[in-house]
Design a protein around this motif. Structure first.
Motif, mmCIF file in Angstrom:
data_model
loop_
_atom_site.group_PDB
_atom_site.id
_atom_site.type_symbol
_atom_site.label_atom_id
_atom_site.label_comp_id
_atom_site.label_asym_id
_atom_site.label_seq_id
_atom_site.Cartn_x
_atom_site.Cartn_y
_atom_site.Cartn_z
ATOM 1 N N PRO A 33 -35.354 -36.788 -8.807
ATOM 2 C CA PRO A 33 -34.347 -36.374 -7.874
ATOM 3 C C PRO A 33 -34.141 -35.057 -7.125
ATOM 4 N N SER A 34 -34.279 -34.692 -6.102
ATOM 5 C CA SER A 34 -34.167 -33.205 -5.764
ATOM 6 C C SER A 34 -32.897 -32.755 -5.659
ATOM 7 N N GLY A 35 -32.862 -31.523 -5.606
ATOM 8 C CA GLY A 35 -31.348 -31.060 -5.456
ATOM 9 C C GLY A 35 -31.484 -29.611 -6.217
ATOM 10 N N MET A 36 -30.049 -29.164 -6.268
ATOM 11 C CA MET A 36 -29.765 -28.014 -7.253
ATOM 12 C C MET A 36 -29.970 -27.968 -8.614
ATOM 13 N N SER A 37 -30.318 -27.151 -9.118
ATOM 14 C CA SER A 37 -30.286 -26.837 -10.568
ATOM 15 C C SER A 37 -28.886 -26.634 -11.190
ATOM 16 N N ILE A 38 -28.880 -27.046 -12.475
ATOM 17 C CA ILE A 38 -27.470 -26.800 -13.035
ATOM 18 C C ILE A 38 -27.142 -25.253 -12.911
ATOM 19 N N GLY A 39 -28.016 -24.293 -12.889
ATOM 20 C CA GLY A 39 -27.399 -22.823 -12.600
ATOM 21 C C GLY A 39 -27.041 -22.735 -11.149
ATOM 22 N N GLU A 40 -27.499 -23.337 -10.225
ATOM 23 C CA GLU A 40 -27.078 -23.111 -8.982
ATOM 24 C C GLU A 40 -25.615 -23.788 -8.674
ATOM 25 N N ILE A 41 -25.498 -24.878 -9.407
ATOM 26 C CA ILE A 41 -24.321 -25.661 -9.417
ATOM 27 C C ILE A 41 -23.149 -24.881 -9.785
ATOM 28 N N ALA A 42 -23.391 -24.168 -11.005
ATOM 29 C CA ALA A 42 -22.488 -23.472 -11.564
ATOM 30 C C ALA A 42 -22.113 -22.273 -10.837
ATOM 31 N N SER A 43 -22.966 -21.744 -10.406
ATOM 32 C CA SER A 43 -22.780 -20.476 -9.303
ATOM 33 C C SER A 43 -22.028 -20.824 -8.136
ATOM 34 N N ALA A 44 -22.411 -21.987 -7.557
ATOM 35 C CA ALA A 44 -21.635 -22.623 -6.504
ATOM 36 C C ALA A 44 -20.257 -22.948 -6.816
ATOM 37 N N LEU A 45 -19.989 -23.369 -7.929
ATOM 38 C CA LEU A 45 -18.441 -23.510 -8.191
ATOM 39 C C LEU A 45 -17.888 -22.572 -8.557
ATOM 40 N N GLU A 46 -18.509 -21.524 -9.294
ATOM 41 C CA GLU A 46 -17.991 -20.255 -9.496
ATOM 42 C C GLU A 46 -17.549 -19.297 -8.042
ATOM 43 N N ASP A 47 -18.178 -19.594 -7.082
ATOM 44 C CA ASP A 47 -18.184 -18.972 -5.660
ATOM 45 C C ASP A 47 -16.670 -19.651 -5.120
ATOM 46 N N LYS A 48 -16.544 -20.898 -5.500
ATOM 47 C CA LYS A 48 -15.363 -21.557 -5.086
ATOM 48 C C LYS A 48 -14.024 -21.419 -5.838
ATOM 49 N N GLY A 49 -14.157 -20.406 -6.790
ATOM 50 C CA GLY A 49 -13.089 -20.227 -7.760
ATOM 51 C C GLY A 49 -12.928 -20.900 -9.067
ATOM 52 N N TYR A 50 -13.936 -21.833 -9.486
ATOM 53 C CA TYR A 50 -13.868 -22.494 -10.508
ATOM 54 C C TYR A 50 -14.361 -21.782 -11.829
ATOM 55 N N THR A 51 -13.527 -21.712 -12.738
ATOM 56 C CA THR A 51 -14.163 -20.920 -13.913
ATOM 57 C C THR A 51 -14.087 -22.099 -15.349
ATOM 58 N N ARG A 52 -14.506 -21.396 -16.479
ATOM 59 C CA ARG A 52 -14.479 -22.295 -17.566
ATOM 60 C C ARG A 52 -15.198 -23.388 -17.672
ATOM 61 N N ILE A 53 -16.576 -23.310 -16.951
ATOM 62 C CA ILE A 53 -17.356 -24.379 -16.566
ATOM 63 C C ILE A 53 -17.975 -24.659 -18.010
ATOM 64 N N ASP A 54 -17.425 -25.838 -18.648
ATOM 65 C CA ASP A 54 -17.900 -26.344 -20.194
ATOM 66 C C ASP A 54 -19.337 -27.046 -20.073
ATOM 67 N N SER A 55 -18.995 -28.008 -19.157
ATOM 68 C CA SER A 55 -20.126 -29.080 -19.418
ATOM 69 C C SER A 55 -20.681 -29.335 -17.700
ATOM 70 N N ILE A 56 -21.946 -29.532 -17.580
ATOM 71 C CA ILE A 56 -22.619 -29.930 -16.338
ATOM 72 C C ILE A 56 -23.688 -31.002 -16.723
ATOM 73 N N ASP A 57 -23.190 -32.348 -16.310
ATOM 74 C CA ASP A 57 -24.370 -33.336 -16.825
ATOM 75 C C ASP A 57 -24.783 -33.961 -15.382
ATOM 76 N N ARG A 58 -26.190 -34.347 -15.275
ATOM 77 C CA ARG A 58 -26.702 -34.891 -14.173
ATOM 78 C C ARG A 58 -26.400 -36.204 -14.206
ATOM 79 N N GLU A 59 -26.193 -36.858 -13.087
ATOM 80 C CA GLU A 59 -26.093 -38.440 -12.988
ATOM 81 C C GLU A 59 -26.645 -38.718 -11.530
ATOM 82 N N MET A 60 -28.084 -38.947 -11.548
ATOM 83 C CA MET A 60 -28.757 -39.327 -10.702
ATOM 84 C C MET A 60 -28.518 -38.178 -9.243
#
Length: 94
Positions: A33-60
């Motif tokens: 499946p195509s899409g953003m990488s884990i690093g890109e997802i973390a950066s996008a969430l940080e840009d939205k004000g999310y912090t302490r991103i502890d776990s990122i798991d891909r589900e399809m």
């Protein structure tokens, strides 16, 4: 005559190997499946004000993320893997 058969067999083998490689590449791109990488997802969430991103798991086509939202609440997020859009946010009481 013998050289002509050898050249024909070599050419046929090369064509078959090329076809197998092309099919493998096609199959691989269809299952990945195509899409953003884990690093890109973390950066996008940080840009939205999310912090302490502890776990990122891909589900399809989505990511499941544990983070702290901009209000300081621990949340479980479902994030679209292609756009980075937060699809769901639930308070994490664990």
């Amino acid at each position: 005559m013998h050289n002509r058969k050898l050249i024909t067999l070599t050419a046929a083998a090369a064509l078959m190997a090329g076809s197998a490689t092309a099919m493998a590449q096609t199959d691989n791109s269809q299952t990945m499946p195509s899409g953003m990488s884990i690093g890109e997802i973390a950066s996008a969430l940080e840009d939205k004000g999310y912090t302490r991103i502890d776990s990122i798991d891909r589900e399809m086509d989505r990511y499941e993320v544990d983070a702290t939202d901009p209000n300081g609440q621990r949340v479980e997020l479902t994030v679209d893997a292609r756009s980075g859009e937060v699809l769901r946010s639930e308070r994490d009481d664990d």
